[in-house]
Structure formats: structure tokens, C-alpha cells
Design a protein around this motif. Sequence first.
Motif, PDB file in Angstrom:
ATOM      1  N   GLU A 109      94.410  -9.542 -22.801  1.00  0.00           N
ATOM      2  CA  GLU A 109      93.467  -9.951 -21.757  1.00  0.00           C
ATOM      3  C   GLU A 109      93.722  -9.257 -20.417  1.00  0.00           C
ATOM      4  OE1 GLU A 109      92.748 -14.330 -21.026  1.00  0.00           O
ATOM      5  OE2 GLU A 109      93.351 -13.766 -19.000  1.00  0.00           O
ATOM      6  N   LEU A 110      92.643  -8.827 -19.809  1.00  0.00           N
ATOM      7  CA  LEU A 110      92.663  -8.375 -18.413  1.00  0.00           C
ATOM      8  C   LEU A 110      91.577  -9.168 -17.706  1.00  0.00           C
ATOM      9  CD1 LEU A 110      92.732  -4.494 -18.980  1.00  0.00           C
ATOM     10  CD2 LEU A 110      94.664  -5.908 -18.246  1.00  0.00           C
ATOM     11  N   TYR A 113      89.288  -9.928 -11.477  1.00  0.00           N
ATOM     12  CA  TYR A 113      89.392 -10.522 -10.139  1.00  0.00           C
ATOM     13  C   TYR A 113      89.005  -9.521  -9.062  1.00  0.00           C
ATOM     14  CZ  TYR A 113      91.436 -15.038 -11.366  1.00  0.00           C
ATOM     15  OH  TYR A 113      91.618 -16.318 -11.822  1.00  0.00           O
ATOM     16  N   HIS A 172     101.099 -11.300  -6.749  1.00  0.00           N
ATOM     17  CA  HIS A 172     101.918 -11.291  -7.974  1.00  0.00           C
ATOM     18  C   HIS A 172     102.054  -9.864  -8.515  1.00  0.00           C
ATOM     19  CE1 HIS A 172     102.646 -11.964 -12.311  1.00  0.00           C
ATOM     20  NE2 HIS A 172     101.577 -11.227 -12.510  1.00  0.00           N
ATOM     21  N   VAL A 214     111.594 -12.038 -13.912  1.00  0.00           N
ATOM     22  CA  VAL A 214     111.169 -13.433 -14.033  1.00  0.00           C
ATOM     23  C   VAL A 214     111.700 -14.234 -12.847  1.00  0.00           C
ATOM     24  CG1 VAL A 214     111.321 -15.525 -15.446  1.00  0.00           C
ATOM     25  CG2 VAL A 214     110.860 -13.329 -16.542  1.00  0.00           C
ATOM     26  N   MET A 217     109.691 -13.303  -9.767  1.00  0.00           N
ATOM     27  CA  MET A 217     108.330 -13.860  -9.814  1.00  0.00           C
ATOM     28  C   MET A 217     108.292 -15.367  -9.617  1.00  0.00           C
ATOM     29  SD  MET A 217     106.106 -11.644 -12.439  1.00  0.00           S
ATOM     30  CE  MET A 217     105.629  -9.993 -11.915  1.00  0.00           C
ATOM     31  N   PHE A 229     106.164 -22.891 -17.897  1.00  0.00           N
ATOM     32  CA  PHE A 229     106.598 -21.948 -18.918  1.00  0.00           C
ATOM     33  C   PHE A 229     107.053 -22.647 -20.189  1.00  0.00           C
ATOM     34  CE2 PHE A 229     107.198 -20.078 -14.747  1.00  0.00           C
ATOM     35  CZ  PHE A 229     106.531 -18.879 -14.893  1.00  0.00           C
TER      36      PHE A 229
END
Length: 249
Positions: A109-110, A113, A172, A214, A217, A229
Motif C-alpha cells: 500500500e501507498l 496524502y 514521519h 523503531v 520513530m 504495535f
Amino acid sequence: MVEAVETMDGWYSLHDLRSIDWNSWKLASEAERQEAIDGFDKLLSKWEAVEAEKNGSHVLYQVIGQKADLMFMFLRPTTNELTDIETEFNKSKFAEFLIPTHSYVSVVELSKYRPQKDGVDPETLPETQARLKPILPKWEHICFYPMDRRRDGENNWYTLEKADRGQLLYEHSKTGRKYAGKVKQFITGSMGLDDWEWGVTLFAHDPLQFKKIVYEMRFDVASSRYAEFGEFFVGNHLPREAVAAFLKI
Ligand code: 76R
């Protein structure tokens, strides 16, 4: 009501995790083990041929810890091809010695936005198509985990305006880009397909980079306020040529 975002969806994905029943593997005859290894090698070669034709992709990793021994990630244009792979593999001699431990179904998936440039639909661009139907890297290490966007009181991703979500994902992505060349990420969407909302699959040459990205982020607002998560699976690359030595008793 806030606006959803349009997603661009590519190949379907199956993460398939198995443990080896080492006791029955050891108890099997040499001939049986050889038959299992040969059959498995044939399957791997068959999947490699699919990848060479750019009709899909797959990777195989040896999982660290007791959650599994092997992790496959398969990408195919249809879910039927994924069940075909599973069925053929399950019927193989090698599968007699494997215990399914976990699986995850999603689709590459992309999201859209970012505003369209010059009225061009990004989905039509060859670089987008290449990202939606990727040949997975065979880097030394893999890290896979599922995640959700939080919907908890003030911290509800799904009540944020689209522009605000886009801005948070842009921030992000700036963290992500710092890891260019060190971490390669594949986001697969799993809403309506599996228990979590996204699967995150990371590849690295050095496993420490998983911890670093991780961790960093966790401080991005998109993660600190808006992410939950699941279980993490980490592994080392297992090339086809190394399978027989790995299974040798
Ligand atoms: O379109 C793009 O790929 C570029 C911008 C981008 C988006 C839209 C991007 C870049 N990501 C996007 C979306 Mn990401 N990503 C994660 C995780 O552990 C955590 O805290 C989060 C797990 C990692 C490690 C990661 C890495 N990303 C998303 C989405 C969908 C969100 C939605 O729609 O709500 C999720 C769930 C998600 C999660 N991301 C990047 C990275 C990296 C390394 C990049 C930079 C890629 C590059 O430009 O090379």
C-alpha cells in the motif's frame, strides 16, 4: 466526518511463519530428509522463476527466537496465487516436518496524502507501479510487525483531518529518510484482510538499525500518539543455496 485517504494498492502479501519439528526431522530417514530438501529446493526455484518474470516476489528468513524458525513473505498479483502457493507448499514432503505458527495477509500500500503534481495521478507513474509491485530485497536481516493507528479519546487518528494526517506522515517520512540505504520499508495494508491495520516489513544489512529506526520513530507524533504495535518477528536471510546445510543433521 473527516475524509479518508485514497490508497494505491499493489501485490497481495502473505507472511507465512513455520517452526521445524526437529524431533521428527531427526527421526526421519536420510532418504526422506533428502526428498524433503529436494522438493523444497524445487519450490524455491519455481518461486524464483516467478520473480525473474516479475510476476511476484518472495523472501525466506530464519527467525530468531521461539516464535518460528522460518519466515516467508510472498507477493503475488492475486490472493488465489497466494493460496496456490500455500496449498502446494503444505502438500510438500518438507511441510510434513513444519508446524504453522503465524501468518499475515495484506496488500502492498501507498497512500495519496501528497497533492497531485501537475494533475498527474501518481498511480500511473512507472516509479509508483514499481513500488506497488516490488521485487523484495534479499538483505541480510528482516523485521516484521503489525500495527494499528490509535483511536483512543483525544488520540484518535481517524478523527484527524486528512491534511493533519498528511503532515504527520510527512514528518514521519523525514525520520524514515534518514535511514536511506540502511533500512528498506514495505508498508502493507491489512484493513479488512487481517487482524491489524498495517504490516511493517523492514530489511537491513545490520539488525541494530531496526532498533534504531523503531526507537527514533517512537518519538514521531504519528507513532507516539497514534500507533499501537503487535508482535515483532526478526530473522536472518536464508538463501536457497544455504537451505540444505541449515537442515543437515
Ligand atoms: O509514500 C512514502 O512511502 C513516503 C512517505 C511515507 C508514508 C506515507 C513513509 C515513509 N511512510 C508512510 C506511511 Mn512509513 N513506516 C512505518 C513504520 O515503528 C513505527 O513507529 C512505524 C512503523 C516504519 C518503521 C516506517 C518507515 N508508514 C506509513 C504508514 C501508513 C500510514 C497511514 O496511512 O496512516 C505506516 C503504518 C507507516 C509505518 N516510512 C517512510 C518508513 C521509512 C523508512 C520511510 C522513508 C522511505 C523513503 O522515503 O525512503
